[in-house]
Design a protein around this motif. Structure first.
Motif, PDB file in Angstrom:
ATOM      1  N   ALA A  85       0.835  -1.196   0.000  1.00  0.00           N
ATOM      2  CA  ALA A  85       0.000   0.000   0.000  1.00  0.00           C
ATOM      3  C   ALA A  85       0.872   1.250   0.000  1.00  0.00           C
ATOM      4  N   PRO A  86       1.386   1.642  -1.169  1.00  0.00           N
ATOM      5  CA  PRO A  86       2.343   2.744  -1.224  1.00  0.00           C
ATOM      6  C   PRO A  86       1.749   4.148  -1.142  1.00  0.00           C
ATOM      7  N   THR A  87       0.454   4.280  -1.045  1.00  0.00           N
ATOM      8  CA  THR A  87      -0.153   5.610  -1.012  1.00  0.00           C
ATOM      9  C   THR A  87      -0.710   5.924   0.367  1.00  0.00           C
ATOM     10  N   GLU A  88      -1.067   7.173   0.579  1.00  0.00           N
ATOM     11  CA  GLU A  88      -1.729   7.636   1.807  1.00  0.00           C
ATOM     12  C   GLU A  88      -0.945   7.285   3.070  1.00  0.00           C
ATOM     13  N   PHE A  89       0.340   7.594   3.070  1.00  0.00           N
ATOM     14  CA  PHE A  89       1.227   7.219   4.169  1.00  0.00           C
ATOM     15  C   PHE A  89       0.705   7.663   5.532  1.00  0.00           C
ATOM     16  N   LEU A  90       0.431   8.951   5.694  1.00  0.00           N
ATOM     17  CA  LEU A  90       0.044   9.471   7.002  1.00  0.00           C
ATOM     18  C   LEU A  90      -1.271   8.866   7.484  1.00  0.00           C
ATOM     19  N   LYS A  91      -2.245   8.772   6.591  1.00  0.00           N
ATOM     20  CA  LYS A  91      -3.533   8.180   6.953  1.00  0.00           C
ATOM     21  C   LYS A  91      -3.355   6.727   7.398  1.00  0.00           C
ATOM     22  N   GLN A  92      -2.565   5.973   6.631  1.00  0.00           N
ATOM     23  CA  GLN A  92      -2.335   4.572   6.977  1.00  0.00           C
ATOM     24  C   GLN A  92      -1.563   4.446   8.284  1.00  0.00           C
ATOM     25  N   PHE A  96      -2.959   2.604  11.378  1.00  0.00           N
ATOM     26  CA  PHE A  96      -2.205   1.437  11.826  1.00  0.00           C
ATOM     27  C   PHE A  96      -1.919   1.536  13.314  1.00  0.00           C
ATOM     28  N   PHE A  97      -1.377   2.678  13.738  1.00  0.00           N
ATOM     29  CA  PHE A  97      -1.082   2.855  15.154  1.00  0.00           C
ATOM     30  C   PHE A  97      -2.363   2.865  15.986  1.00  0.00           C
ATOM     31  N   GLY A  98      -3.434   3.455  15.440  1.00  0.00           N
ATOM     32  CA  GLY A  98      -4.711   3.434  16.151  1.00  0.00           C
ATOM     33  C   GLY A  98      -5.235   2.025  16.351  1.00  0.00           C
ATOM     34  N   GLY A  99      -5.160   1.223  15.297  1.00  0.00           N
ATOM     35  CA  GLY A  99      -5.575  -0.173  15.403  1.00  0.00           C
ATOM     36  C   GLY A  99      -4.709  -0.945  16.367  1.00  0.00           C
ATOM     37  N   ARG A 100      -3.418  -0.671  16.354  1.00  0.00           N
ATOM     38  CA  ARG A 100      -2.498  -1.356  17.261  1.00  0.00           C
ATOM     39  C   ARG A 100      -2.707  -0.920  18.709  1.00  0.00           C
ATOM     40  N   VAL A 101      -3.155   0.316  18.920  1.00  0.00           N
ATOM     41  CA  VAL A 101      -3.456   0.752  20.287  1.00  0.00           C
ATOM     42  C   VAL A 101      -4.602  -0.093  20.858  1.00  0.00           C
ATOM     43  N   VAL A 102      -5.576  -0.413  20.009  1.00  0.00           N
ATOM     44  CA  VAL A 102      -6.689  -1.261  20.453  1.00  0.00           C
ATOM     45  C   VAL A 102      -6.157  -2.601  20.948  1.00  0.00           C
ATOM     46  N   THR A 103      -5.276  -3.228  20.163  1.00  0.00           N
ATOM     47  CA  THR A 103      -4.758  -4.528  20.589  1.00  0.00           C
ATOM     48  C   THR A 103      -3.737  -4.388  21.720  1.00  0.00           C
ATOM     49  N   LEU A 104      -3.079  -3.236  21.829  1.00  0.00           N
ATOM     50  CA  LEU A 104      -2.208  -2.997  22.981  1.00  0.00           C
ATOM     51  C   LEU A 104      -3.035  -2.999  24.260  1.00  0.00           C
ATOM     52  N   VAL A 105      -4.180  -2.338  24.236  1.00  0.00           N
ATOM     53  CA  VAL A 105      -5.043  -2.304  25.422  1.00  0.00           C
ATOM     54  C   VAL A 105      -5.475  -3.722  25.797  1.00  0.00           C
ATOM     55  N   ILE A 106      -5.849  -4.522  24.794  1.00  0.00           N
ATOM     56  CA  ILE A 106      -6.238  -5.912  25.050  1.00  0.00           C
ATOM     57  C   ILE A 106      -5.068  -6.679  25.658  1.00  0.00           C
TER      58      ILE A 106
END
Length: 151
Positions: A85-92, A96-106
């Motif tokens: 996925a070479p586009t939309e770096f900042l959004k991704q 990505f970090f937001g999704g990983r924060v969810v699993t970090l909390v778990i």
């Protein structure tokens, strides 16, 4: 137009490995996720062991520290090789970090309950928690973060 071949595509075209090429092409994304997920698992477990076991840092703090290093590694590898996925770096990256924060909390809850409160072995619980996290992270990455994959 010629198909873009990455290092893994070229490796699968080598003699002996080329017998696996049809299976690889059909399952490339999952296979690469498992490969890089395995490497991320090693980064996470190794850095956690250094922080928690070797340095004596509290398991929850050591987990957050290892999480930062593992997530940086995972983002780079997932973006470039797994989901291409070479586009939309900042959004991704933010997703990505937001999704990983969810699993970090778990993961933090799992560590809190089984290590801090129940006294189970730190490394055993960390490994089990990582397996749960890897599965959840794949689902989050596949269907939320890199869903608009452009190859």
């Amino acid at each position: 137009m010629q198909e873009k071949r990455d290092i893994f595509d070229r490796m699968m075209a080598l003699p002996i490995l080329n017998i696996f090429e049809p299976f690889y092409k059909k399952n490339k994304e999952v296979l690469l996720y498992l490969f890089f997920g395995g490497l991320t698992f090693i980064v996470s477990i190794a850095t956690y062991a250094v922080f928690n076991v070797s340095m004596g840092i509290n398991e929850l703090i050591a987990n957050v520290m290892s999480w930062v290093l593992a997530v940086l590694f995972a983002f780079a590898t997932n973006r470039v090789w797994v989901f291409q996925a070479p586009t939309e770096f900042l959004k991704q990256m933010l997703s990505f970090f937001g999704g990983r924060v969810v699993t970090l909390v778990i993961e933090e809850i799992i560590l809190l309950v089984f290590i801090t409160w129940l006294g189970f072995n730190s490394m055993v619980v960390k490994v089990i928690a990582q397996v749960i996290v890897i599965v959840l992270n794949y689902v989050i990455s596949k269907f939320w973060i890199f869903k608009d994959k452009r190859v």
